[in-house]
Enzyme design. Structure first.
Site, PDB file in Angstrom:
ATOM      1  N   ARG A 259      34.109  19.374  44.509  1.00  0.00           N
ATOM      2  CA  ARG A 259      33.234  19.854  45.582  1.00  0.00           C
ATOM      3  C   ARG A 259      31.818  20.021  45.059  1.00  0.00           C
ATOM      4  O   ARG A 259      31.596  20.573  43.979  1.00  0.00           O
ATOM      5  CB  ARG A 259      33.727  21.196  46.149  1.00  0.00           C
ATOM      6  CG  ARG A 259      35.076  21.084  46.838  1.00  0.00           C
ATOM      7  CD  ARG A 259      35.504  22.389  47.458  1.00  0.00           C
ATOM      8  NE  ARG A 259      36.866  22.283  47.979  1.00  0.00           N
ATOM      9  CZ  ARG A 259      37.563  23.297  48.499  1.00  0.00           C
ATOM     10  NH1 ARG A 259      37.005  24.499  48.573  1.00  0.00           N
ATOM     11  NH2 ARG A 259      38.786  23.114  48.938  1.00  0.00           N
ATOM     12  N   SER A 349      44.007  30.369  51.082  1.00  0.00           N
ATOM     13  CA  SER A 349      43.919  30.445  52.538  1.00  0.00           C
ATOM     14  C   SER A 349      44.951  29.507  53.138  1.00  0.00           C
ATOM     15  O   SER A 349      45.453  28.598  52.465  1.00  0.00           O
ATOM     16  CB  SER A 349      42.510  30.066  53.020  1.00  0.00           C
ATOM     17  OG  SER A 349      42.236  28.714  52.721  1.00  0.00           O
ATOM     18  N   ARG A 386      40.537  30.068  40.252  1.00  0.00           N
ATOM     19  CA  ARG A 386      40.409  31.433  40.759  1.00  0.00           C
ATOM     20  C   ARG A 386      41.621  32.282  40.397  1.00  0.00           C
ATOM     21  O   ARG A 386      41.495  33.495  40.183  1.00  0.00           O
ATOM     22  CB  ARG A 386      40.192  31.410  42.269  1.00  0.00           C
ATOM     23  CG  ARG A 386      38.865  30.787  42.646  1.00  0.00           C
ATOM     24  CD  ARG A 386      38.511  30.991  44.100  1.00  0.00           C
ATOM     25  NE  ARG A 386      37.189  30.436  44.382  1.00  0.00           N
ATOM     26  CZ  ARG A 386      36.489  30.663  45.485  1.00  0.00           C
ATOM     27  NH1 ARG A 386      36.999  31.436  46.443  1.00  0.00           N
ATOM     28  NH2 ARG A 386      35.291  30.124  45.665  1.00  0.00           N
TER      29      ARG A 386
END
Length: 419
Positions: A259, A349, A386
């Site tokens: 990204r 998520s 993360r």
């Protein structure tokens, strides 16, 4: 994308969804105008084609009777030129209509909180943030002290927001992958290692193009490095009819992701929390519409199971409409407690995209009432970087070492990193 019949017949429903997202309705207004023009042009073309067919029959009759059809033939040629001009206008109008349809985000499911980034609703908190009897360090301080992370040499080689992971941290990464695969397999997700270089069709099909193009690394010939294996997993069944009795189909894709993080300058630039290259284990489900609510909860349960096994305090939040990505109709985030930042941060998520992606991908299944589009859902099982941050910071020890969570010790082969 949305059902074109829905947008045309119930524009107020779409407008309400756009208002909930805090998005403007200019694309919708232009779409409605262009779609009306498309219908006008379609009618004009069809009427002239019918006239041409009738004229052709009349010319044939005149010729058969020995009459002179030159004037009628000339008129038909003129009509043919007129039809061609209308067809060109129609093609351009349809192309513009499809472009505008791609810009309209998904509808929002009932119950999604209104508002923007700061309006997410906390559904529950699980676990208690650790109470240290020493001053806790952040993950980069820990990684540098134990020679597990090297940002400086990575910047020399690749630029900012890249990292070398070394030694025990690499063992911890692969331990996380192994545990993640076992947990999602118990939920029925089949492991897949997908390609990470995809064509534009896959990016448009999943809804990342055109809205998120700035975040994507593209090759000179237009192919794209994916920011999530959601893209190749979704596109795997592009232009296919799935067996309705075999649904849901569940996959767990492990891949490296890329990204640009455009627009994120100055945010989370320290350490490996927000980087340009990272690994991720992503869950993806193709299902019938009536199954999608269950699949969403199933994916969320896998994410929570993993956080609990890793002994990481977290909370689950229901993301507000204005903070949803274009394909998502509803999204839950799991936010881990990070002692180094003294706050909860998004770790994973999961999103229900209803039939938005399936319409773009043309992925359907057959029913007695005809073909229907599947629903698609995605969720991150393990975001490696993360999760490493969360494990390191929550399990740090007074002597500077990092305790390995009990569930990972069989894979890592030790109880502590360093120390």
């Amino acid at each position: 994308m949305l059902d074109i019949k829905l947008v045309r017949s119930h524009p107020e429903v779409v407008r309400e969804a756009l208002e909930l997202r805090g998005a403007g309705s200019s694309s919708l207004d232009e779409f409605l105008a262009v779609e009306e023009e498309r219908r006008r042009l379609t009618t004009a073309v069809e009427e002239r084609r019918a006239t041409r067919n009738t004229a052709s029959d009349e010319i044939a009759k005149v010729k058969k009777s020995g009459g002179d059809a030159a004037q009628a033939i000339a008129a038909m040629k003129e009509l043919g030129s007129e039809i061609k001009a209308f067809e060109e206008q129609l093609a351009a109008t349809e192309a513009r209509m499809n472009e505008l349809l791609l810009e309209i985000p998904n509808l929002v499911l009932d119950g999604v909180p209104p508002g923007g980034e700061d309006d997410a609703v906390v559904l529950r908190e699980v676990g208690t943030p650790p109470a240290f009897d020493f001053e806790p360090k952040d993950h980069l301080e820990l990684g540098l002290a134990l020679d597990l992370i090297d940002m400086e040499r990575a910047a020399k080689v690749s630029g900012s927001r890249f990292a070398y992971l070394k030694g025990d941290l690499v063992l911890l990464q692969f331990a996380l992958i192994r545990l993640g695969l076992e947990v999602v397999a118990e939920k029925g997700f089949r492991p897949v290692v997908p390609p990470v270089l995809v064509r534009e069709e896959a990016m448009y099909g999943t809804g990342f193009f055109p809205t998120d193009r700035a975040q994507i690394y593209e090759t000179t010939d237009g192919d794209c490095l994916v920011g999530t294996s959601e893209v190749p997993l979704a596109a795997m069944h592009m232009e296919e009819f799935l067996d309705g009795d075999a649904l849901p189909l569940r996959y767990a894709g492990y891949s490296t992701c890329f990204r640009r993080e455009a627009g994120a300058a100055g945010r989370d630039t320290r350490g490996i929390f927000r980087v340009h290259q990272f690994d991720k284990l992503e869950m993806f489900s193709f299902c019938r519409p009536e199954q999608s609510a269950f699949e969403h909860e199933l994916i969320l349960s896998a994410e929570e199971d993993l956080l609990q096994l890793l002994e990481i305090p977290y909370r689950v939040v229901d993301i507000a409409a204005g903070d949803l990505g274009a394909p998502a109709a509803q999204k839950f985030d799991c936010e881990a407690w990070l002692p180094g930042q003294q706050r909860y941060r998004e770790l994973t998520s999961c999103s229900n995209c209803t039939d938005y992606q399936a319409r773009r991908l043309n992925c359907r299944y057959r029913t007695e009432k005809g073909p229907r589009f599947v629903h698609t859902l995605n969720g991150t099982a393990i975001a490696i970087g993360r999760t490493l941050v969360a494990v390191m910071e929550n399990h740090q020890q007074a002597d500077g070492s990092i305790a390995v969570p009990k569930m990972l010790r069989p894979y890592v082969g030790k109880e502590k990193l360093g120390g």
